[in-house]
Enzyme design. Structure first.
Site, mmCIF file in Angstrom:
data_model
loop_
_atom_site.group_PDB
_atom_site.id
_atom_site.type_symbol
_atom_site.label_atom_id
_atom_site.label_comp_id
_atom_site.label_asym_id
_atom_site.label_seq_id
_atom_site.Cartn_x
_atom_site.Cartn_y
_atom_site.Cartn_z
ATOM 1 C CB SER A 291 50.892 39.045 83.556
ATOM 2 O OG SER A 291 51.408 39.000 82.262
ATOM 3 C CE LYS B 106 53.509 41.409 82.435
ATOM 4 N NZ LYS B 106 52.551 41.425 81.315
ATOM 5 C CE1 TYR C 8 57.207 40.569 81.253
ATOM 6 C CE2 TYR C 8 57.604 39.078 79.420
ATOM 7 C CZ TYR C 8 56.736 39.803 80.200
ATOM 8 O OH TYR C 8 55.381 39.767 79.938
ATOM 9 C CE1 TYR D 10 48.118 42.419 80.973
ATOM 10 C CE2 TYR D 10 46.539 40.622 81.064
ATOM 11 C CZ TYR D 10 47.801 41.122 81.304
ATOM 12 O OH TYR D 10 48.731 40.325 81.893
ATOM 13 C CB VAL E 136 48.419 34.019 79.913
ATOM 14 C CG1 VAL E 136 47.946 35.226 79.154
ATOM 15 C CG2 VAL E 136 49.930 33.957 79.983
HETATM 16 N N1 GLN Z 1 54.684 35.445 79.543
HETATM 17 C C1 GLN Z 1 53.521 36.101 79.009
HETATM 18 C C2 GLN Z 1 53.942 37.035 77.913
HETATM 19 O O1 GLN Z 1 54.878 37.756 78.108
HETATM 20 C C3 GLN Z 1 52.793 36.823 80.108
HETATM 21 C C4 GLN Z 1 51.546 37.468 79.621
HETATM 22 C C5 GLN Z 1 50.417 37.428 80.594
HETATM 23 O O2 GLN Z 1 50.407 36.716 81.585
HETATM 24 N N2 GLN Z 1 49.386 38.137 80.243
HETATM 25 O O3 GLN Z 1 53.359 37.037 76.857
#
Ligand code: GLN
Length: 314
Positions: free
Chosen positions: A69, A72, A196, A248, A266
Protein backbone atom coordinates in the site's frame (compact mmCIF):
# COMPACT_ATOMS: atom_id res chain seq x y z
CA UNK A 1 16.04 15.03 24.08
CA UNK A 2 17.42 16.39 20.83
CA UNK A 3 19.79 19.28 21.52
CA UNK A 4 21.16 22.00 19.29
CA UNK A 5 24.26 20.08 18.17
CA UNK A 6 24.12 18.41 14.72
CA UNK A 7 22.39 15.03 14.79
CA UNK A 8 24.54 11.95 14.41
CA UNK A 9 21.99 10.16 12.25
CA UNK A 10 24.16 7.10 11.62
CA UNK A 11 24.48 6.49 15.37
CA UNK A 12 20.74 7.08 15.82
CA UNK A 13 19.72 4.50 13.19
CA UNK A 14 22.36 2.03 14.42
CA UNK A 15 21.12 2.42 18.01
CA UNK A 16 17.49 1.92 16.97
CA UNK A 17 18.43 -1.25 15.07
CA UNK A 18 20.49 -2.48 18.02
CA UNK A 19 17.75 -1.76 20.57
CA UNK A 20 15.08 -3.49 18.51
CA UNK A 21 17.26 -6.52 17.66
CA UNK A 22 15.99 -8.66 20.58
CA UNK A 23 12.40 -8.08 19.46
CA UNK A 24 12.77 -8.90 15.75
CA UNK A 25 10.08 -11.35 14.69
CA UNK A 26 7.32 -9.73 16.79
CA UNK A 27 3.99 -9.06 15.10
CA UNK A 28 2.13 -11.10 12.54
CA UNK A 29 3.44 -11.39 8.99
CA UNK A 30 0.75 -10.97 6.30
CA UNK A 31 -0.18 -14.45 5.12
CA UNK A 32 -2.96 -13.89 2.57
CA UNK A 33 -0.53 -14.78 -0.22
CA UNK A 34 2.38 -17.26 0.04
CA UNK A 35 4.96 -14.75 -1.23
CA UNK A 36 4.34 -12.55 1.82
CA UNK A 37 3.82 -15.42 4.27
CA UNK A 38 7.28 -16.82 3.61
CA UNK A 39 9.21 -13.59 4.23
CA UNK A 40 11.70 -13.93 7.10
CA UNK A 41 9.94 -12.18 10.03
CA UNK A 42 13.27 -11.14 11.59
CA UNK A 43 14.20 -8.86 8.70
CA UNK A 44 14.69 -5.23 9.69
CA UNK A 45 15.83 -2.36 7.51
CA UNK A 46 15.91 1.38 7.91
CA UNK A 47 17.08 4.18 5.61
CA UNK A 48 17.17 7.92 6.21
CA UNK A 49 17.84 10.22 3.26
CA UNK A 50 18.23 13.83 4.32
CA UNK A 51 17.18 16.78 2.18
CA UNK A 52 20.87 17.62 1.71
CA UNK A 53 21.37 14.20 0.12
CA UNK A 54 23.07 12.14 2.82
CA UNK A 55 21.98 8.50 3.15
CA UNK A 56 22.06 6.58 6.45
CA UNK A 57 21.29 2.86 6.57
CA UNK A 58 20.78 0.14 9.14
CA UNK A 59 20.14 -3.58 8.81
CA UNK A 60 18.49 -4.88 5.64
CA UNK A 61 18.13 -1.43 4.10
CA UNK A 62 19.19 -2.62 0.64
CA UNK A 63 16.93 -5.69 0.40
CA UNK A 64 13.81 -5.22 -1.76
CA UNK A 65 10.45 -6.09 -0.21
CA UNK A 66 6.84 -5.83 -1.36
CA UNK A 67 5.82 -2.19 -0.91
CA UNK A 68 2.08 -2.99 -1.13
CA UNK A 69 0.00 0.00 0.00
CA UNK A 70 2.94 2.39 0.09
CA UNK A 71 2.42 2.44 -3.70
CA UNK A 72 -0.79 4.40 -3.02
CA UNK A 73 1.31 7.51 -2.37
CA UNK A 74 2.91 7.24 -5.81
CA UNK A 75 -0.34 6.62 -7.70
CA UNK A 76 -2.03 9.48 -5.82
CA UNK A 77 0.81 11.77 -6.93
CA UNK A 78 0.44 10.54 -10.53
CA UNK A 79 -3.36 10.96 -10.51
CA UNK A 80 -3.04 14.50 -9.13
CA UNK A 81 -0.59 15.26 -11.94
CA UNK A 82 -3.01 13.96 -14.55
CA UNK A 83 -6.33 15.22 -13.23
CA UNK A 84 -5.52 17.88 -10.63
CA UNK A 85 -8.10 18.61 -7.98
CA UNK A 86 -10.79 16.83 -10.04
CA UNK A 87 -9.76 13.60 -8.33
CA UNK A 88 -11.68 14.74 -5.25
CA UNK A 89 -14.93 14.06 -7.10
CA UNK A 90 -14.07 10.36 -6.82
CA UNK A 91 -12.45 10.09 -3.41
CA UNK A 92 -12.63 11.93 -0.10
CA UNK A 93 -10.00 13.34 2.22
CA UNK A 94 -11.16 12.10 5.60
CA UNK A 95 -9.75 9.36 7.81
CA UNK A 96 -11.88 6.24 7.57
CA UNK A 97 -11.58 4.85 11.09
CA UNK A 98 -12.05 1.47 9.40
CA UNK A 99 -9.83 -1.37 8.27
CA UNK A 100 -7.89 -0.86 5.02
CA UNK A 101 -10.14 -3.24 3.09
CA UNK A 102 -13.47 -2.36 4.71
CA UNK A 103 -16.57 -2.19 2.51
CA UNK A 104 -19.19 -0.80 4.94
CA UNK A 105 -18.66 2.92 4.32
CA UNK A 106 -18.72 2.49 0.55
CA UNK A 107 -22.41 1.67 0.48
CA UNK A 108 -23.41 4.42 2.90
CA UNK A 109 -21.32 6.95 0.98
CA UNK A 110 -22.52 5.90 -2.49
CA UNK A 111 -19.27 4.51 -3.85
CA UNK A 112 -17.04 7.45 -2.85
CA UNK A 113 -14.23 6.06 -0.69
CA UNK A 114 -13.19 8.08 2.35
CA UNK A 115 -9.60 8.70 1.25
CA UNK A 116 -6.99 7.64 -1.35
CA UNK A 117 -5.08 5.39 1.05
CA UNK A 118 -7.68 2.78 1.97
CA UNK A 119 -8.03 0.05 -0.66
CA UNK A 120 -11.27 1.38 -2.14
CA UNK A 121 -9.80 4.87 -2.47
CA UNK A 122 -6.59 3.57 -4.02
CA UNK A 123 -8.59 1.52 -6.51
CA UNK A 124 -10.53 4.68 -7.47
CA UNK A 125 -7.20 6.50 -7.91
CA UNK A 126 -5.80 3.69 -10.06
CA UNK A 127 -8.90 4.00 -12.27
CA UNK A 128 -7.92 7.66 -12.81
CA UNK A 129 -4.31 6.72 -13.60
CA UNK A 130 -5.68 4.33 -16.25
CA UNK A 131 -7.36 7.17 -18.19
CA UNK A 132 -6.22 7.07 -21.80
CA UNK A 133 -4.07 3.98 -21.22
CA UNK A 134 -4.26 0.25 -21.59
CA UNK A 135 -3.59 -1.54 -18.29
CA UNK A 136 -0.11 -2.49 -19.53
CA UNK A 137 0.70 1.14 -20.34
CA UNK A 138 -0.58 2.31 -16.95
CA UNK A 139 1.59 -0.26 -15.16
CA UNK A 140 4.53 0.94 -17.25
CA UNK A 141 3.78 4.55 -16.34
CA UNK A 142 3.71 3.73 -12.62
CA UNK A 143 7.02 1.82 -12.75
CA UNK A 144 8.68 4.58 -14.77
CA UNK A 145 7.42 7.19 -12.33
CA UNK A 146 8.75 5.36 -9.28
CA UNK A 147 12.12 4.80 -11.02
CA UNK A 148 12.25 8.49 -11.87
CA UNK A 149 11.45 9.47 -8.29
CA UNK A 150 14.11 7.18 -6.83
CA UNK A 151 16.51 7.79 -9.75
CA UNK A 152 16.93 4.02 -9.91
CA UNK A 153 16.26 1.92 -13.01
CA UNK A 154 16.60 -1.34 -11.06
CA UNK A 155 13.17 -1.09 -9.39
CA UNK A 156 10.94 -3.95 -10.54
CA UNK A 157 7.51 -5.45 -10.06
CA UNK A 158 7.39 -8.93 -8.54
CA UNK A 159 5.04 -10.56 -11.03
CA UNK A 160 4.53 -13.61 -8.85
CA UNK A 161 3.16 -11.34 -6.09
CA UNK A 162 0.90 -9.58 -8.61
CA UNK A 163 -0.47 -12.94 -9.82
CA UNK A 164 -1.15 -14.13 -6.28
CA UNK A 165 -2.87 -10.86 -5.37
CA UNK A 166 -5.15 -11.30 -8.38
CA UNK A 167 -5.89 -14.94 -7.53
CA UNK A 168 -6.93 -14.14 -3.94
CA UNK A 169 -8.18 -10.56 -4.18
CA UNK A 170 -11.86 -11.30 -3.58
CA UNK A 171 -12.29 -8.37 -1.24
CA UNK A 172 -10.70 -5.94 -3.68
CA UNK A 173 -12.94 -7.28 -6.47
CA UNK A 174 -15.93 -6.69 -4.18
CA UNK A 175 -14.83 -3.10 -3.50
CA UNK A 176 -14.22 -2.41 -7.18
CA UNK A 177 -17.49 -3.98 -8.30
CA UNK A 178 -19.31 -1.93 -5.71
CA UNK A 179 -17.79 1.29 -7.00
CA UNK A 180 -18.48 0.30 -10.60
CA UNK A 181 -22.12 -0.34 -9.66
CA UNK A 182 -22.33 3.26 -8.43
CA UNK A 183 -20.77 4.46 -11.71
CA UNK A 184 -17.62 5.55 -9.89
CA UNK A 185 -15.10 3.59 -11.96
CA UNK A 186 -14.56 4.44 -15.63
CA UNK A 187 -12.78 1.22 -16.59
CA UNK A 188 -13.60 -2.48 -16.32
CA UNK A 189 -12.96 -3.89 -12.85
CA UNK A 190 -10.46 -6.44 -14.25
CA UNK A 191 -8.39 -3.66 -15.82
CA UNK A 192 -8.37 -1.45 -12.75
CA UNK A 193 -7.46 -4.29 -10.41
CA UNK A 194 -4.87 -5.62 -12.84
CA UNK A 195 -3.05 -2.32 -12.49
CA UNK A 196 -3.71 -2.06 -8.73
CA UNK A 197 -2.27 -5.52 -8.02
CA UNK A 198 0.87 -4.68 -10.02
CA UNK A 199 1.46 -1.40 -8.20
CA UNK A 200 1.14 -3.24 -4.85
CA UNK A 201 3.69 -5.78 -6.12
CA UNK A 202 6.47 -3.24 -6.65
CA UNK A 203 9.57 -4.48 -4.85
CA UNK A 204 11.79 -1.80 -3.34
CA UNK A 205 14.42 -1.54 -0.64
CA UNK A 206 14.29 0.99 2.19
CA UNK A 207 16.96 3.08 0.44
CA UNK A 208 15.03 3.09 -2.84
CA UNK A 209 11.78 3.96 -1.04
CA UNK A 210 13.29 6.75 1.02
CA UNK A 211 14.79 8.26 -2.15
CA UNK A 212 11.46 7.93 -4.00
CA UNK A 213 9.68 9.76 -1.17
CA UNK A 214 12.27 12.49 -0.77
CA UNK A 215 10.23 15.00 -2.77
CA UNK A 216 7.61 14.94 0.00
CA UNK A 217 10.18 15.99 2.59
CA UNK A 218 11.72 18.61 0.30
CA UNK A 219 8.76 20.78 -0.77
CA UNK A 220 8.03 18.84 -3.96
CA UNK A 221 11.50 18.60 -5.52
CA UNK A 222 14.05 15.82 -5.26
CA UNK A 223 17.29 17.43 -4.10
CA UNK A 224 19.31 14.37 -5.25
CA UNK A 225 18.22 14.70 -8.88
CA UNK A 226 17.02 18.32 -8.97
CA UNK A 227 13.77 16.93 -10.44
CA UNK A 228 10.77 19.07 -9.66
CA UNK A 229 8.04 16.51 -8.98
CA UNK A 230 5.09 18.47 -7.58
CA UNK A 231 4.45 22.01 -6.34
CA UNK A 232 5.23 22.92 -2.74
CA UNK A 233 1.50 23.14 -2.04
CA UNK A 234 0.86 19.67 -3.47
CA UNK A 235 3.67 18.10 -1.44
CA UNK A 236 2.21 19.68 1.69
CA UNK A 237 -1.25 18.36 0.86
CA UNK A 238 -0.05 14.81 0.17
CA UNK A 239 1.77 14.92 3.51
CA UNK A 240 -1.44 16.05 5.22
CA UNK A 241 -3.29 13.05 3.79
CA UNK A 242 -0.51 10.69 4.84
CA UNK A 243 -0.62 12.07 8.37
CA UNK A 244 -4.39 11.76 8.71
CA UNK A 245 -5.05 8.62 6.63
CA UNK A 246 -1.74 6.80 5.96
CA UNK A 247 -2.16 4.13 8.63
CA UNK A 248 -5.86 3.27 8.22
CA UNK A 249 -7.60 2.99 11.60
CA UNK A 250 -4.18 3.30 13.24
CA UNK A 251 -3.55 6.79 11.80
CA UNK A 252 -4.37 8.66 15.01
CA UNK A 253 -2.08 6.43 17.04
CA UNK A 254 0.76 6.84 14.53
CA UNK A 255 0.36 10.64 14.61
CA UNK A 256 0.34 10.55 18.41
CA UNK A 257 3.43 8.37 18.68
CA UNK A 258 5.51 9.45 15.67
CA UNK A 259 4.02 12.77 14.56
CA UNK A 260 5.11 12.48 10.93
CA UNK A 261 3.23 11.88 7.66
CA UNK A 262 3.61 8.21 6.82
CA UNK A 263 2.24 5.43 4.65
CA UNK A 264 2.35 1.78 5.58
CA UNK A 265 1.98 -1.42 3.59
CA UNK A 266 1.16 -4.99 4.59
CA UNK A 267 4.62 -6.05 3.40
CA UNK A 268 5.85 -4.41 6.63
CA UNK A 269 7.21 -1.23 5.09
CA UNK A 270 6.51 2.36 6.17
CA UNK A 271 7.54 5.48 4.25
CA UNK A 272 7.68 8.69 6.26
CA UNK A 273 8.38 12.31 5.37
CA UNK A 274 9.97 14.62 7.91
CA UNK A 275 9.34 17.92 6.09
CA UNK A 276 12.46 20.00 5.62
CA UNK A 277 14.57 17.25 7.17
CA UNK A 278 14.51 13.80 5.61
CA UNK A 279 12.67 10.94 3.99
CA UNK A 280 12.68 7.72 6.01
CA UNK A 281 11.77 4.15 5.13
CA UNK A 282 11.63 1.25 7.52
CA UNK A 283 10.87 -2.43 6.98
CA UNK A 284 9.92 -5.07 9.53
CA UNK A 285 7.41 -7.67 8.27
CA UNK A 286 5.50 -8.36 11.53
CA UNK A 287 2.28 -6.32 11.62
CA UNK A 288 0.12 -4.96 14.43
CA UNK A 289 -3.66 -5.42 14.57
CA UNK A 290 -4.21 -2.52 12.14
CA UNK A 291 -1.99 -4.12 9.51
CA UNK A 292 0.88 -1.67 10.09
CA UNK A 293 4.46 -2.76 10.82
CA UNK A 294 4.76 -3.25 14.59
CA UNK A 295 8.49 -2.69 15.00
CA UNK A 296 8.61 -0.32 12.03
CA UNK A 297 6.23 2.02 13.88
CA UNK A 298 8.31 1.66 17.02
CA UNK A 299 11.54 2.41 15.13
CA UNK A 300 9.97 5.58 13.73
CA UNK A 301 8.72 6.58 17.16
CA UNK A 302 12.30 6.24 18.45
CA UNK A 303 13.67 8.19 15.47
CA UNK A 304 11.16 11.02 15.90
CA UNK A 305 11.88 11.34 19.60
CA UNK A 306 15.68 11.31 19.08
CA UNK A 307 15.66 13.81 16.22
CA UNK A 308 12.86 16.10 17.34
CA UNK A 309 11.41 15.83 13.81
CA UNK A 310 7.73 15.49 14.78
CA UNK A 311 5.66 18.03 12.82
CA UNK A 312 3.97 18.86 16.12
CA UNK A 313 7.22 20.17 17.60
CA UNK A 314 10.39 18.55 18.91
N1 GLN B 1 -2.35 -5.72 -1.75
C1 GLN B 1 -2.97 -5.41 -0.49
C2 GLN B 1 -4.46 -5.42 -0.65
O1 GLN B 1 -4.93 -4.85 -1.59
C3 GLN B 1 -2.47 -4.08 0.01
C4 GLN B 1 -3.03 -3.74 1.34
C5 GLN B 1 -2.07 -3.03 2.24
O2 GLN B 1 -0.87 -2.96 2.03
N2 GLN B 1 -2.60 -2.59 3.34
O3 GLN B 1 -5.15 -6.01 0.14
Amino acid sequence: MPGTEPLDLQSIVDDIHHELAPRLGEGKVADYIPQLARVDPTRFGMAVVTVDGSVYRAGDAEIPFSIQSISKVFTLTLALGKHGENIWKRVGREPSGSAFNSIVQLEQEHGIPRNPFINAGAIAITDLVLAGHTPREAIGEIVRFVRYLADDEDILIDHEVARSEAATGYRNFALANFMRSFGKLDHPVEHVLGVYFHQCALAMSCVQLAKAGLFLAASGSNPLTQHSVVSRQRARRINALMLTCGHYDGSGDFAYRVGLPGKSGVGGGILVAAPGKASVAVWSPGLNHNGNSLLGSLALEMLASRTGWSVFGG
